[in-house]
Design a protein around this motif. Structure first.
Motif, PDB file in Angstrom:
ATOM      1  N   VAL A  20      46.339  36.566  17.079  1.00  0.00           N
ATOM      2  CA  VAL A  20      47.057  37.065  15.903  1.00  0.00           C
ATOM      3  C   VAL A  20      47.145  38.583  15.924  1.00  0.00           C
ATOM      4  N   MET A  21      48.043  39.086  15.105  1.00  0.00           N
ATOM      5  CA  MET A  21      48.137  40.515  14.834  1.00  0.00           C
ATOM      6  C   MET A  21      47.814  40.715  13.361  1.00  0.00           C
ATOM      7  N   TYR A  22      47.044  41.759  13.074  1.00  0.00           N
ATOM      8  CA  TYR A  22      46.693  42.128  11.706  1.00  0.00           C
ATOM      9  C   TYR A  22      47.462  43.394  11.325  1.00  0.00           C
ATOM     10  N   PHE A  23      47.982  43.403  10.123  1.00  0.00           N
ATOM     11  CA  PHE A  23      48.627  44.576   9.533  1.00  0.00           C
ATOM     12  C   PHE A  23      47.956  44.781   8.174  1.00  0.00           C
ATOM     13  N   MET A  24      47.407  45.970   7.938  1.00  0.00           N
ATOM     14  CA  MET A  24      46.650  46.210   6.702  1.00  0.00           C
ATOM     15  C   MET A  24      47.050  47.522   6.046  1.00  0.00           C
ATOM     16  N   ASP A  25      47.068  47.490   4.720  1.00  0.00           N
ATOM     17  CA  ASP A  25      47.101  48.699   3.906  1.00  0.00           C
ATOM     18  C   ASP A  25      45.741  48.779   3.234  1.00  0.00           C
ATOM     19  N   LEU A  26      45.150  49.966   3.267  1.00  0.00           N
ATOM     20  CA  LEU A  26      43.803  50.134   2.747  1.00  0.00           C
ATOM     21  C   LEU A  26      43.743  51.292   1.763  1.00  0.00           C
ATOM     22  N   VAL A  27      42.770  51.226   0.863  1.00  0.00           N
ATOM     23  CA  VAL A  27      42.527  52.295  -0.091  1.00  0.00           C
ATOM     24  C   VAL A  27      41.034  52.606  -0.105  1.00  0.00           C
ATOM     25  N   LYS A  28      40.731  53.858  -0.381  1.00  0.00           N
ATOM     26  CA  LYS A  28      39.329  54.269  -0.465  1.00  0.00           C
ATOM     27  C   LYS A  28      38.859  54.091  -1.903  1.00  0.00           C
ATOM     28  N   ASP A  29      37.807  53.355  -2.078  1.00  0.00           N
ATOM     29  CA  ASP A  29      37.247  53.059  -3.399  1.00  0.00           C
ATOM     30  C   ASP A  29      36.349  54.225  -3.816  1.00  0.00           C
ATOM     31  N   ALA A  30      36.721  54.888  -4.906  1.00  0.00           N
ATOM     32  CA  ALA A  30      35.938  56.031  -5.382  1.00  0.00           C
ATOM     33  C   ALA A  30      34.559  55.605  -5.883  1.00  0.00           C
TER      34      ALA A  30
END
Length: 154
Positions: free
Chosen positions: A117-127
C-alpha cells in the motif's frame, strides 16, 4: 516490553514520521495508548475508498480488527513535507502489511493476507502534548496476495 509514546531529541522530520510509526506500532502490538497517541479526534481515514470519520470509528473498525491479529507493517520510502506553518505537515510512505488471525502467525500452514500500500497523510502538531498527530490518512492499495478472508471479523 513497554515502549514510550514520547521520544526525545527527534528532528522535526523524525517527529512527524513518529506519528506514523506510533500508529503502526500500536496496531501491530495491540497497544491502544500508542495507537491513540497518533490520531487527532477528528481524523478522516480513507481505507481504499471506505471513509471513516473520527478516532472512535477508526479505533472500532481498524484497531478493533488489526490490534488482536498477528500482523506486521513494514514501512519504507517515507517522505515528509514540512509546511511554512510549523503546526502542519504531510507525509507519504509505502508499506507492506502481512496479517494473520490471532495466534496463527507462526503457523506456516495458517492463511495469511499480504498487501502493498501507499500512505498519504496530513498531520498537525498537538499543542497539548507536543506530538504530531494524523488528521487525514489515505491508504491506496497497490497489490495484494493471500487469503483475504483473514481480514474478516469472525
Amino acid at each position: 516490553m513497554s515502549v514510550p509514546v514520547h521520544l526525545t531529541a527527534l528532528s522535526p522530520r523524525e517527529a512527524v514520521t513518529d506519528a506514523l510509526y506510533r500508529a503502526i506500532y500500536g496496531a501491530d502490538t495491540n497497544d491502544l495508548d500508542m495507537f491513540n497517541s497518533a490520531l487527532t479526534p477528528e481524523i478522516e481515514f480513507d481505507l481504499g475508498g471506505k471513509i471513516m470519520h473520527g478516532a472512535e470509528e477508526v479505533r472500532a473498525d481498524i484497531f478493533g480488527l488489526i490490534g488482536p491479529m498477528d500482523t506486521l507493517h513494514a514501512i519504507s520510502n517515507v517522505r515528509v513535507h514540512l509546511t511554512d506553518d510549523p503546526t502542519k505537515a504531510s507525509l507519504t510512505a509505502y508499506a507492506t502489511n502481512q496479517h494473520c488471525r490471532p495466534g496463527e502467525g507462526l503457523d506456516t500452514a495458517a492463511p495469511k493476507y499480504t498487501a502493498g500500500v501507499m500512505y498519504f497523510m496530513d498531520l498537525v502538531k498537538d499543542a497539548g502534548d507536543d506530538l504530531w498527530k494524523i488528521q487525514k490518512w489515505t491508504i491506496k492499495f497497490c497489490w495484494a496476495q493471500g487469503d483475504q478472508s483473514v481480514m474478516k471479523r469472525e
